[in-house]
Design an enzyme around this catalytic site. Structure first.
Site, short mmCIF file in Angstrom:
data_model
loop_
_atom_site.label_atom_id
_atom_site.label_comp_id
_atom_site.label_asym_id
_atom_site.label_seq_id
_atom_site.Cartn_x
_atom_site.Cartn_y
_atom_site.Cartn_z
N ASP A 117 59.48 30.25 59.05
CA ASP A 117 60.79 30.34 58.38
C ASP A 117 60.92 29.52 57.09
OD1 ASP A 117 61.17 31.76 60.69
OD2 ASP A 117 62.83 30.55 61.45
N GLU A 137 63.33 34.23 60.02
CA GLU A 137 64.49 34.44 60.89
C GLU A 137 65.51 35.28 60.14
OE1 GLU A 137 66.47 30.88 62.28
OE2 GLU A 137 68.12 32.04 63.13
N LYS A 184 61.95 37.79 62.98
CA LYS A 184 62.44 37.40 64.31
C LYS A 184 63.96 37.23 64.28
CE LYS A 184 61.32 32.45 63.61
NZ LYS A 184 62.63 31.84 63.83
N LYS A 232 65.50 31.95 67.24
CA LYS A 232 64.88 30.71 66.78
C LYS A 232 63.40 30.69 67.14
CE LYS A 232 68.94 29.37 65.43
NZ LYS A 232 69.31 29.75 64.04
N VAL A 252 59.93 25.20 59.21
CA VAL A 252 61.24 24.56 59.39
C VAL A 252 62.09 25.36 60.39
CG1 VAL A 252 61.22 23.57 57.09
CG2 VAL A 252 62.27 25.81 57.42
N THR A 253 63.06 24.65 61.01
CA THR A 253 63.21 23.21 61.03
C THR A 253 62.57 22.67 62.29
OG1 THR A 253 65.38 23.24 62.17
CG2 THR A 253 65.39 23.30 59.75
N CYS A 296 63.67 25.92 64.96
CA CYS A 296 62.73 27.04 65.13
C CYS A 296 61.31 26.59 65.43
CB CYS A 296 62.79 27.94 63.91
SG CYS A 296 64.38 28.81 63.81
N GLN A 301 54.63 12.34 76.98
CA GLN A 301 54.26 12.73 78.35
C GLN A 301 52.90 13.44 78.38
OE1 GLN A 301 57.61 14.15 80.88
NE2 GLN A 301 58.70 14.37 78.93
N1 TIU Z 1 64.40 28.33 61.25
C1 TIU Z 1 65.31 27.54 61.78
O1 TIU Z 1 65.06 26.41 62.15
N2 TIU Z 1 66.61 28.03 61.86
C2 TIU Z 1 67.75 27.26 61.84
O2 TIU Z 1 68.86 27.75 61.92
N3 TIU Z 1 67.54 25.92 61.71
C3 TIU Z 1 68.47 24.94 61.56
O3 TIU Z 1 68.09 23.78 61.61
N4 TIU Z 1 69.74 25.26 61.35
#
Ligand code: TIU
Length: 235
Positions: free
Chosen positions: A24, A72, A129, A132, A157-158, A162, A202
């Site tokens: 993403d 996304e 996709k 997330k 990200v993020t 995701c 862990q």
């Molecule tokens: N790709 C992804 O992480 N989608 C989000 O909406 N991330 C946010 O941190 N908002």
């Protein structure tokens, strides 16, 4: 086997069954005016990911490692966006609303696409996709099976959204994930730190974490893996 020093212990992988996954890195998340900013986030934190990730991408391409990009987003009529996801936040700033980069998180819009610095090359897989996670509602699992991929080097990200969702999905499906700490980014420094710890804690509950410098150092040089030119092939 190739070994990368990592948390919580060295990550062993076979180059022949490993892919680079870039999650993403879209204008809607990384650049001002996109979905990320409409949610109230400071997008400058994500910009730091671009240079190290561009270096990893260049090296992966040079050695012939499969590269898979995800995006996304939703079809234009939003029929693949559940109300629980759609009805969040200020109505004028929701998914599907007009934004400065086109309709927010809608496929085909300028803001939905991947930033120029990391643009996919022809032949690289781009997985669209609706969620997330990168496996939910996509053919990623089938594509990885076709490629014979069992290890994923995860970037994008993020970190806590995701990337985490994808790593958790991948872990449950049996993939071994190495997350490159400087090639994933969060709008929130605290979430970045804790998000990475949650992966390797862990005994590596979801996977391994290492900086891109360690990954790059472990890879063969492009010269070692280059296909010989005809005059170099012994007769
Ligand atoms: N790709 C992804 O992480 N989608 C989000 O909406 N991330 C946010 O941190 N908002």
């Amino acid at each position: 086997m190739t070994t990368v020093p990592a948390d919580p212990y060295p990550y062993d992988f076979d180059l022949a069954s490993t892919a680079l996954l870039i999650i993403d890195m879209q204008r809607d998340f990384v650049e001002p005016g996109g979905f990320g900013e409409t949610l109230g986030n400071d997008v400058s934190h994500l910009q730091a990911v671009i240079p190290p990730l561009a270096a990893v991408l260049a090296r992966a391409r040079a050695i012939g490692m499969p590269v898979i990009h995800t995006r996304e987003g939703h079809v234009p009529d939003l029929s693949d966006c559940p109300p629980a996801k759609l009805n969040r936040g200020e109505p004028s700033l929701r998914i599907g609303a007009p934004g400065p980069k086109g309709r927010i998180l809608v496929r085909g819009e300028y803001g939905h696409d991947i930033i120029d610095d990391l643009a996919p090359l022809p032949g690289e897989l781009v997985v669209d996709k609706p969620g997330k996670g990168s496996f939910h509602g996509t053919n990623l699992g089938v594509e990885l099976a076709d490629l014979g991929v069992t290890s994923l080097v995860v970037t994008g990200v993020t970190t806590e959204v995701c990337v985490h969702t994808t790593v958790r999905e991948a872990n449950d499906r049996g993939y071994e994930c190495l997350v490159l700490s400087d090639c994933v980014g969060s709008y929130f420094p605290e979430f970045q730190r804790v998000g990475l710890q949650m992966i390797s804690a862990q005994g590596g509950i979801f996977g391994w974490v290492a900086p891109s410098s360690a990954f790059l150092a472990a890879l063969p040089s492009p010269v070692d893996t280059a296909v010989p030119s005809p005059q170099e092939v012994p007769s």
